[in-house]
Design a protein around this motif. Structure first.
Motif: not given
Length: 332
Positions: A73-78, A129-137, A180-183
Motif C-alpha cells: 500500500v502506497a502512503e499518500p503524498e505529504r 493571489a493565493v494560487l500565485s504561491y502554487e499551493p498543493d493545500l 490532511a498534512t501527513g503529520r
C-alpha cells in the motif's frame, strides 16, 4: 510494510486520543472523515479459489514460514506547499510540525515568529493571489469570496478548519489537520500533551461558580457559552453573564451597561488589544458597585490567544483559572 503499518496505527491512536474522552458523555467531537489512505490500494482482495481442487488458497502466506505478508500500500503524498489563510491554522500547522511545508500565511499570522507572512487576506481572499504561491493545500477557517469554488476549479486541495464548539471538538481539529498534512504522529503527540495541560489547568479552577463577563470591546460585545471561548469558561464551571442575552445563540451578543451592572460580574476579562486599561474600565460611571470592580478582579489577557483556538489555549485557561480562584479565595 512496517512504515504503512505504523502509519495506520498512528491514525488509529490519534483518533482514539481525540474522541476517547467524549465516548462516555456524548461529546460533540469532530472526527476526520478519512485517513488519507487510497481506497483502491487499501483493500485486501478475496482469496483465490483453485478450480481444479476446490481448495481455498490463503492470500500472502509463505509456505515455508506460514507468515502472512502485508499488502503493498502506497502512503499518500505529504503536501509540500501549504498556504494558511487563518492565524489559528498557522499556529496549529507549526505546532504539529508542518511549518516546513508552509510557503505563505495571511497578513495577521503573527505567531509563531518566522512564519512566512504575506499580504494575503483571510477575510477578503483573492483566489488568484493565493494560487500565485502554487499551493498543493490551502487551509482556511471560512469560505469568503467564493474561495472554495475557485480552489476547486483550480484543482487545489483545501482543508476547512472552522471554530470548534467545545474542547472535545477542538482536539478533533488537530486530528483532522494532522491527517490532511501527513503529520499524524505529531498531531497525536500534541493532542495528548494538550489534554494533559488543559486537564491540569481546569483542575486549578474553583468548584464554586463565579459570574464572568468577557468584554471584547468598548461597545460591550461579549462571548457567550455558544462561542468557543465561552465554552472554555463553561468548562471551568463559571457562570457567563452573556448567556441570557444571547437569545439567538450567535455566541457574541452585544450587552448594555445597564445589563452588565445589574448582572454584577465577579470577574471581568478584557484583552490587551482594546484601547483602554483595567483602570479605565473600573472608572466607568456607575461601575463602582460591580463586584469585580469593587474587589479588583479585572484581568487583561492576550487577545490573540483568547480569540484563537490554537495550541496556546492552555495558557489562557491557566490564567483564567487562577483569576477565578482569587475571586473565591481572595488574598487578604
Amino acid at each position: 510494510m512496517p512504515g504503512f503499518r505504523s502509519r495506520l496505527l498512528a491514525v488509529a491512536l490519534l483518533l482514539v486520543a481525540v474522541v476517547g474522552a467524549a465516548c462516555g458523555d456524548g461529546g460533540d467531537d469532530r472526527v476526520a472523515e478519512s485517513t488519507g489512505v487510497a481506497e483502491s490500494t487499501g483493500i485486501v482482495e478475496e482469496p483465490g479459489v483453485a478450480e481444479s481442487t476446490g481448495i481455498v488458497e490463503e492470500p500472502g502466506v509463505a509456505e515455508s514460514t506460514g507468515i502472512v505478508e502485508e499488502p503493498e500500500v502506497a502512503e499518500p503524498e505529504r503536501p509540500q506547499r501549504i498556504v494558511s489563510l487563518s492565524p489559528t491554522a498557522t499556529e496549529m500547522l507549526f505546532a504539529i510540525g508542518a511549518g516546513e511545508q508552509v510557503v505563505a500565511v495571511e497578513e495577521f499570522s503573527n505567531y509563531p515568529p518566522g512564519a512566512p507572512v504575506t499580504d494575503l487576506s483571510g477575510w477578503n481572499p483573492n483566489v488568484e493571489a493565493v494560487l500565485s504561491y502554487e499551493p498543493d493545500l490551502v487551509v482556511i477557517s471560512n469560505d469568503a469570496n467564493d474561495l472554495v469554488a475557485g480552489l476547486n476549479a483550480a484543482g487545489v486541495a483545501l482543508h476547512l478548519s472552522p471554530a470548534p464548539m467545545n474542547l472535545e471538538a477542538w482536539y478533533g481539529t488537530f486530528a483532522e489537520l494532522g491527517i490532511a498534512t501527513g503529520r499524524v504522529d505529531e498531531a497525536a503527540d500534541l493532542v495528548a500533551r494538550l489534554r494533559r495541560e488543559i486537564s491540569a489547568a481546569l483542575e486549578a479552577a474553583p468548584d464554586a461558580p463565579v459570574r464572568v463577563y468577557h468584554e471584547i470591546d468598548q461597545t460591550y460585545f461579549s462571548a457567550s457559552s455558544a462561542s468557543f471561548i465561552g465554552a472554555v469558561y463553561s468548562a471551568m464551571g463559571a457562570t457567563n453573564i452573556a448567556d441570557q442575552a444571547d437569545g439567538d445563540g450567535s455566541g457574541y451578543p452585544q450587552l448594555t451597561e445597564e445589563y452588565i451592572v445589574e448582572a454584577d460580574p465577579e470577574l471581568i476579562v478584557i484583552t490587551d488589544q482594546v484601547s483602554y486599561t483595567a483602570a479605565d474600565l473600573a472608572a466607568r460611571p456607575g461601575w463602582g458597585e460591580v463586584a469585580a470592580v469593587r474587589n479588583g478582579n479585572i484581568v487583561t489577557v492576550n487577545a490573540d490567544i483568547a480569540s484563537r483556538w490554537g495550541p496556546r489555549l492552555p495558557r489562557f485557561i491557566a490564567a483564567i483559572a487562577e483569576a477565578l480562584q482569587s475571586v473565591v479565595e481572595p488574598v487578604s
